[in-house]
Write a protein that holds these residues in place. Structure first.
Motif, PDB file in Angstrom:
ATOM      1  N   ASP A 190       0.918  -1.020  -0.086  1.00 43.74           N
ATOM      2  CA  ASP A 190       0.112   0.052  -0.098  1.00 43.74           C
ATOM      3  C   ASP A 190       0.968   1.321   0.172  1.00 43.74           C
ATOM      4  O   ASP A 190       1.632   1.601   1.030  1.00 43.74           O
ATOM      5  N   GLN A 191       0.944   1.887  -1.216  1.00 48.16           N
ATOM      6  CA  GLN A 191       2.048   2.889  -1.206  1.00 48.16           C
ATOM      7  C   GLN A 191       1.488   4.517  -0.354  1.00 48.16           C
ATOM      8  O   GLN A 191       2.369   4.856   0.232  1.00 48.16           O
ATOM      9  N   ARG A 192       0.489   4.573   0.088  1.00 42.75           N
ATOM     10  CA  ARG A 192      -0.067   5.582   1.003  1.00 42.75           C
ATOM     11  C   ARG A 192       0.476   5.514   2.450  1.00 42.75           C
ATOM     12  O   ARG A 192       0.891   6.063   3.029  1.00 42.75           O
ATOM     13  N   VAL A 193       0.486   4.139   2.811  1.00 39.05           N
ATOM     14  CA  VAL A 193       1.017   3.781   3.982  1.00 39.05           C
ATOM     15  C   VAL A 193       2.536   3.890   4.099  1.00 39.05           C
ATOM     16  O   VAL A 193       3.151   4.506   4.787  1.00 39.05           O
ATOM     17  N   LEU A 194       3.210   3.344   3.052  1.00 41.37           N
ATOM     18  CA  LEU A 194       4.624   3.227   3.111  1.00 41.37           C
ATOM     19  C   LEU A 194       5.142   4.434   3.070  1.00 41.37           C
ATOM     20  O   LEU A 194       6.286   4.856   3.374  1.00 41.37           O
ATOM     21  N   ALA A 195       4.661   5.465   2.096  1.00 43.85           N
ATOM     22  CA  ALA A 195       5.116   6.657   1.999  1.00 43.85           C
ATOM     23  C   ALA A 195       5.336   7.689   2.979  1.00 43.85           C
ATOM     24  O   ALA A 195       5.931   8.654   2.993  1.00 43.85           O
ATOM     25  N   THR A 196       4.414   7.426   4.148  1.00 44.17           N
ATOM     26  CA  THR A 196       4.685   8.008   5.382  1.00 44.17           C
ATOM     27  C   THR A 196       5.971   7.289   6.436  1.00 44.17           C
ATOM     28  O   THR A 196       6.116   7.959   7.433  1.00 44.17           O
ATOM     29  N   LYS A 197       6.317   6.170   5.954  1.00 40.83           N
ATOM     30  CA  LYS A 197       7.411   5.543   6.644  1.00 40.83           C
ATOM     31  C   LYS A 197       8.844   5.709   6.099  1.00 40.83           C
ATOM     32  O   LYS A 197       9.094   5.571   5.029  1.00 40.83           O
ATOM     33  N   ALA A 198       9.636   6.047   7.017  1.00 40.85           N
ATOM     34  CA  ALA A 198      10.857   6.374   6.839  1.00 40.85           C
ATOM     35  C   ALA A 198      11.787   5.213   6.783  1.00 40.85           C
ATOM     36  O   ALA A 198      11.392   4.268   7.334  1.00 40.85           O
ATOM     37  N   SER A 199      12.936   5.330   5.848  1.00 44.87           N
ATOM     38  CA  SER A 199      13.746   4.026   5.961  1.00 44.87           C
ATOM     39  C   SER A 199      15.208   4.527   5.812  1.00 44.87           C
ATOM     40  O   SER A 199      15.607   5.145   5.255  1.00 44.87           O
TER      41      SER A 199
ATOM     42  N   LEU B 159      14.850  -7.533   2.322  1.00 47.32           N
ATOM     43  CA  LEU B 159      13.549  -7.248   2.420  1.00 47.32           C
ATOM     44  C   LEU B 159      13.197  -7.177   3.910  1.00 47.32           C
ATOM     45  O   LEU B 159      12.547  -6.226   4.750  1.00 47.32           O
ATOM     46  N   ASN B 160      13.478  -8.287   4.664  1.00 47.44           N
ATOM     47  CA  ASN B 160      13.218  -8.516   6.145  1.00 47.44           C
ATOM     48  C   ASN B 160      13.920  -7.152   6.878  1.00 47.44           C
ATOM     49  O   ASN B 160      13.574  -6.488   8.009  1.00 47.44           O
ATOM     50  N   GLN B 161      15.242  -6.758   6.425  1.00 47.50           N
ATOM     51  CA  GLN B 161      15.958  -5.911   7.135  1.00 47.50           C
ATOM     52  C   GLN B 161      15.189  -4.578   6.809  1.00 47.50           C
ATOM     53  O   GLN B 161      15.235  -3.595   7.950  1.00 47.50           O
ATOM     54  N   LEU B 162      14.896  -4.308   5.693  1.00 51.39           N
ATOM     55  CA  LEU B 162      14.164  -3.068   5.413  1.00 51.39           C
ATOM     56  C   LEU B 162      12.968  -2.703   6.391  1.00 51.39           C
ATOM     57  O   LEU B 162      12.444  -1.498   6.651  1.00 51.39           O
ATOM     58  N   LEU B 163      12.290  -3.901   6.653  1.00 52.89           N
ATOM     59  CA  LEU B 163      10.910  -3.891   7.254  1.00 52.89           C
ATOM     60  C   LEU B 163      11.027  -3.732   8.805  1.00 52.89           C
ATOM     61  O   LEU B 163      10.041  -3.574   9.540  1.00 52.89           O
ATOM     62  N   ALA B 164      12.330  -4.175   9.341  1.00 48.51           N
ATOM     63  CA  ALA B 164      12.515  -4.234  10.561  1.00 48.51           C
ATOM     64  C   ALA B 164      12.246  -2.518  11.337  1.00 48.51           C
ATOM     65  O   ALA B 164      12.377  -1.608  10.719  1.00 48.51           O
ATOM     66  N   SER B 165      11.375  -2.841  12.386  1.00 47.27           N
ATOM     67  CA  SER B 165      10.867  -1.785  13.179  1.00 47.27           C
ATOM     68  C   SER B 165       9.783  -0.997  12.429  1.00 47.27           C
ATOM     69  O   SER B 165       9.708   0.104  12.909  1.00 47.27           O
ATOM     70  N   SER B 166       9.427  -1.360  11.527  1.00 49.67           N
ATOM     71  CA  SER B 166       8.372  -0.621  10.768  1.00 49.67           C
ATOM     72  C   SER B 166       6.918  -1.114  11.156  1.00 49.67           C
ATOM     73  O   SER B 166       6.061  -0.353  10.539  1.00 49.67           O
ATOM     74  N   GLY B 167       6.745  -2.132  11.896  1.00 52.41           N
ATOM     75  CA  GLY B 167       5.548  -2.616  12.086  1.00 52.41           C
ATOM     76  C   GLY B 167       4.865  -3.148  10.969  1.00 52.41           C
ATOM     77  O   GLY B 167       3.494  -3.564  10.977  1.00 52.41           O
TER      78      GLY B 167
ATOM     79  N   MET C 208       1.444  -5.427  10.865  1.00 55.31           N
ATOM     80  CA  MET C 208       1.430  -6.585  11.722  1.00 55.31           C
ATOM     81  C   MET C 208       0.108  -6.742  12.196  1.00 55.31           C
ATOM     82  O   MET C 208      -0.697  -5.529  12.558  1.00 55.31           O
ATOM     83  N   ALA C 209      -0.278  -7.966  12.885  1.00 54.29           N
ATOM     84  CA  ALA C 209      -1.622  -8.198  13.496  1.00 54.29           C
ATOM     85  C   ALA C 209      -1.799  -7.381  14.784  1.00 54.29           C
ATOM     86  O   ALA C 209      -0.826  -7.240  15.602  1.00 54.29           O
ATOM     87  N   ARG C 210      -2.900  -6.694  14.679  1.00 51.32           N
ATOM     88  CA  ARG C 210      -3.148  -5.931  15.954  1.00 51.32           C
ATOM     89  C   ARG C 210      -3.397  -7.036  17.082  1.00 51.32           C
ATOM     90  O   ARG C 210      -3.396  -8.153  16.848  1.00 51.32           O
ATOM     91  N   GLU C 211      -3.709  -6.459  18.332  1.00 45.33           N
ATOM     92  CA  GLU C 211      -4.144  -7.355  19.484  1.00 45.33           C
ATOM     93  C   GLU C 211      -5.057  -8.201  19.205  1.00 45.33           C
ATOM     94  O   GLU C 211      -5.331  -9.098  19.970  1.00 45.33           O
ATOM     95  N   ASP C 212      -6.081  -7.651  18.449  1.00 47.10           N
ATOM     96  CA  ASP C 212      -7.382  -8.541  18.022  1.00 47.10           C
ATOM     97  C   ASP C 212      -7.269  -9.593  16.965  1.00 47.10           C
ATOM     98  O   ASP C 212      -8.027 -10.265  16.763  1.00 47.10           O
ATOM     99  N   GLY C 213      -5.847  -9.579  16.639  1.00 47.38           N
ATOM    100  CA  GLY C 213      -5.599 -10.573  15.395  1.00 47.38           C
ATOM    101  C   GLY C 213      -6.033 -10.077  13.989  1.00 47.38           C
ATOM    102  O   GLY C 213      -5.618 -10.686  13.084  1.00 47.38           O
TER     103      GLY C 213
END
Length: 812
Positions: free
Chosen positions: A71-80, A93-101, A117-122
């Motif tokens: 989802d480009q709209r979500v990832l565009a707001t996250k820094a790398s 790929l795993n390393q780039l996603l680390a700490s991103s949720g 990542m799954a929320r508390e309600d799964g």
């Protein structure tokens, strides 16, 4: 708005439940780490710069070939922070996603889908997806791209732009959103190779390669328009309901049948999405420009086998011209269903209402031959003048997958247009003027118009691949039919004199008298076939032909004199050939050559009383095309010659058996020129669309024609999403440059109205406030250039002065 949200609320809840179930099942079936999907891939050197996360993933997909969906709209707001070192693609790929949720889920085709990542309600949330490494598809919405991966406008075959041996420009959903291109004329003004003229009122004339474009398609179904009655809805359309606009330049007889060799404009509507998505947008701009827009889409059943979409927009604006304003109302609803695993049906209805008050434009010339120079706020219509268009489109589609990857597609369109107008404006006659420079004395005409237009169309085609001589080839066969009927009734209020300098847009009204009845009926049908022979891995030959039947009935009746003037034309078995060859220099670059033509029946007779053969417009073209970054960047260069044969010319001293003037067929106008264009992503986060076009049209004696159009045009628009701390900001800008143009007044000793070269610059900035909210500012005509955006008849239309619009958008 509340009612629409309520309607889709159950669908959204069901959609989330389905997504949760599917994604939980996926997570249970794949390994908990991405590395498990690719256990034996070697490590390679990875160098990814600091920036936004979606930009980082784009760099990774290019470096490794991974197909990454997100989802480009979500990832565009996250820094790398970037990544440097030796990694396997999955480890990177795993390393780039680390700490991103976020995490990556393996797909069946070897790619990965990025999910939260799954929320508390799964539950797991997903939005609209973007495919980076595998290349773009047909739909441009949600891709963030300035180009498309697949186009079928030219041949009905699903080919890339590089594989198609004709010049094609695409204005995508992202481009329309970035530059606030809200109408079809906004879009076409930004399209490389397209020029435009406009005479009195709402009559826009679109040109390419020296010829008018009167062929418009909706999802590939042919419609047409003629400007005699001014009932031209296709040039007044709002863009809220369209995914993209594709423009093929040159003759398009294979798909459209009769017409001019300028090209075809194909408007592709938005379609329902399998995931819930929705947005609302509000716009405010100069001259009391207010616009609101809403779009909601998603599944209507728990399984998602039935999906729907609803788009609505409303706009009310004044303009920089006194007493000239516009109103728009748009509603579009579409439902599609998977009847079986191989059968899809879709039904849609769109309603567009356009109302203008007053009339744009100014007189170009005084009666003494001097050119005018008015304030840009001047307009030519009475305060009470209005022009209303109501357009209803009904469309139905069937897509049936057949055996061995063959596919049947049936699309129908029914268009009903009602026009109602009460007109009072400066008198317009081509090549003439009615304005006295000394006194301001002028002439105005008044009329009341009622017109009804109905167009019916159907397009049926079957396409697929087959094997021959050990190679696979592409074939499409089909049939299309179009029916156009326009009934026009006008009442005249007569001409009246007034003072253009002092009238202040007040114009006296008079009683109306019956004036003209005009009825036009056109029908055409045709069978077509196109074959792409893949002679070698690098050499591809495209051959096709269309067999057309055509009828035209015209009746002009003066209700004052009672005189009726009918015209009838019939053509049966008219053949339009298509030929092209494409040679792949590399997997990314090709050279090509093509021949296409188109016919236009005519009613002129020779000395024996025989109707002349149709005018044939021939397009010869050759060029180079490049497709880079897995199709996210397209480039092309083309040279072309357009010829018109069988043009009617008076045969001196000859008459027909009925005693009227006889004509003979001669070679007519010729257009020579070239097109250059680049469109797409030239670096992560950096989009561009630019093009330079040159077209010179001459008659058989070498005299230049269509001088009211610029011979050279340059278009540039680009945006860049900043990195690091400024990652939420996207900036952009561009410039449109047109060469000089002029209009000759034959009734005023061939005096000319001229417009010099001009350049219009624009800027844009968008700030992504959070995952859902963004705001975009557009500034047009930055340096406040004064110029004519169009010249025709005896009118000039000033381009808009410097102005700004502000969009605020919320995505749910």
């Amino acid at each position: 708005m509340t009612q629409r949200n309520t309607f889709f609320a159950p669908a959204r809840n069901l959609n989330r439940a389905v997504r949760d179930a599917v994604l939980c099942l996926s997570l249970g079936l794949v390994a908990s780490h991405v590395q498990a999907a690719e256990p034996v891939v070697s490590a390679i050197q990875i160098d990814i710069q600091t920036g936004t996360l979606d930009g980082a993933l784009a760099q990774l997909s290019r470096a490794t070939g991974l197909n990454i969906v997100f989802d480009q709209r979500v990832l565009a707001t996250k820094a790398s922070p970037g990544l440097h070192g030796r990694y396997t693609p999955a480890a990177a790929l795993n390393q780039l996603l680390a700490s991103s949720g976020l995490r990556a889920v393996a797909l069946g085709d070897g790619g990965y889908q990025i999910i939260e990542m799954a929320r508390e309600d799964g539950a797991v949330e997903l939005g609209a997806t973007t495919i980076q490494s595998k290349g773009l598809g047909e739909t441009t919405e949600g891709t963030g791209s300035y180009t498309t991966g697949v186009t079928s406008t030219a041949t009905k075959m699903n080919l890339s732009i590089r594989e198609t041996p004709q010049s094609i420009s695409v204005i995508t959903r992202q481009r329309m959103d970035d530059q606030h291109l809200a109408s079809i004329t906004d879009v076409l003004n930004q399209t490389p190779g397209i020029t435009m003229s406009q005479d009195g009122g709402e009559r826009f004339n679109i040109y390419s390669r020296g010829s008018a474009i009167n062929s418009y398609q909706f999802d590939g179904v042919n419609t047409s328009q003629q400007n005699e009655t001014r009932n031209m809805p296709s040039t007044l359309l709002d863009m809220a309901l369209y995914d993209r606009i594709e423009v093929v330049r040159g003759a398009t007889g294979l798909m459209t049948g009769s017409g001019e060799p300028g090209g075809v404009i194909n408007l592709i509507r938005k379609k329902p999405t399998r995931e819930f998505k929705s947005y609302v947008k509000a716009t405010v701009g100069a001259w009391d420009n207010y616009r609101s827009e809403a779009d909601v889409s998603g599944p209507l059943t728990e399984t998602g086998n039935i999906r729907g979409r609803l788009v609505a927009a409303k706009q009310d604006n004044h303009t920089f011209m006194d007493w000239y304003g516009q109103k728009r109302e748009i509603v579009y609803g579409v439902v599609e269903a998977d009847l079986t695993d191989t059968t899809l049906v879709r039904f849609g209805v769109d309603y567009q209402k356009y109302r203008s008050t007053g009339s744009p434009g100014v007189p170009l010339l005084y009666t003494n031959g001097q050119q005018t120079n008015f304030s840009r706020s001047t307009s030519s219509g009475a305060r009470w003048m209005y022009d209303d268009f109501e357009t209803m489109n009904y469309t139905a589609t069937l897509e049936q997958q057949l055996t061995n990857d063959w596919k049947l597609r049936v699309v129908t369109n029914y268009m009903d247009v009602d026009r109602d107008a009460d007109l009072g404006w400066y008198r317009s006659t081509s090549g003439a003027t009615y304005l006295d420079q000394q006194t301001g004395g002028a002439s105005a005409e008044r009329a009341k118009i009622s017109a009804d237009q109905v167009q019916k169309g159907v397009d049926v085609n079957v396409q697929g691949t087959y094997d021959l001589f050990g190679r696979s080839h592409d074939l499409v066969v089909g049939y299309n039919y179009s029916d156009y009927e326009n009934n026009h009734d006008s009442l005249s209020g007569g001409n009246t004199n007034f003072n253009f300098y002092t009238w202040d847009n007040y114009l006296a009204r008079d009683s109306y008298r019956p004036s003209v009845l005009l009825d036009i009926k056109t029908r055409q049908s045709g069978y077509f076939v196109a074959n792409r022979f893949n002679l070698t891995d690098e050499l591809h030959l495209l051959l096709g032909a269309r067999l057309s039947n055509y009828s035209y009935d015209y009746s002009f009746t003066s209700r004052i004199s009672g005189l009726n003037t009918p015209r009838h034309m019939r053509e049966t078995g008219e053949v339009s050939p298509y030929a092209g060859v494409v040679y792949d220099l590399t997997p990314e670059q090709s050279v090509y050559a093509s021949y296409t033509d188109i016919f236009q029946p005519q009613s002129s007779q020779d000395k024996d009383g025989q109707v002349l053969a149709p005018v044939v417009g021939k397009n010869y073209e050759m060029g180079w095309k490049g497709e880079f970054y897995n199709g996210r960047l397209n480039a092309n260069a083309a040279v072309f010659v357009v010829e018109r044969d069988n043009l009617a010319e008076i045969d001196p001293g000859q008459t027909t058996p009925s005693g009227s003037s006889a004509y003979r067929a001669v070679d007519g106008a010729k257009t020579k020129g070239f097109d250059l264009e680049i469109a797409g992503e030239i670096a992560p986060g950096w989009n561009v669309q630019t093009g330079y076009s040159h077209a010179r049209t001459e008659d058989a004696d070498g005299k230049r024609l269509t001088t009211q159009l610029p011979m050279d045009t340059f278009r540039l628009w680009t945006t860049y999403r900043l990195a690091g701390e400024w990652e939420k900001l996207t900036v952009g800008g561009g410039v449109n440059w047109d060469s000089s143009k002029s209009l000759t007044f034959t009734d005023v000793k061939n005096a000319k109205a001229k417009d010099d070269d001009y350049a219009v610059a624009s800027l844009m900035a968008r700030y992504q406030v959070n995952d859902h909210l963004s705001t975009t500012l557009n500034v047009k005509n930055l340096f406040d250039e004064k110029y004519y955006s169009g010249m025709a008849g005896s009118y000039g239309h000033y381009g808009e002065p410097r102005n700004a619009t502000l969009d605020v958008r919320y995505d749910f």
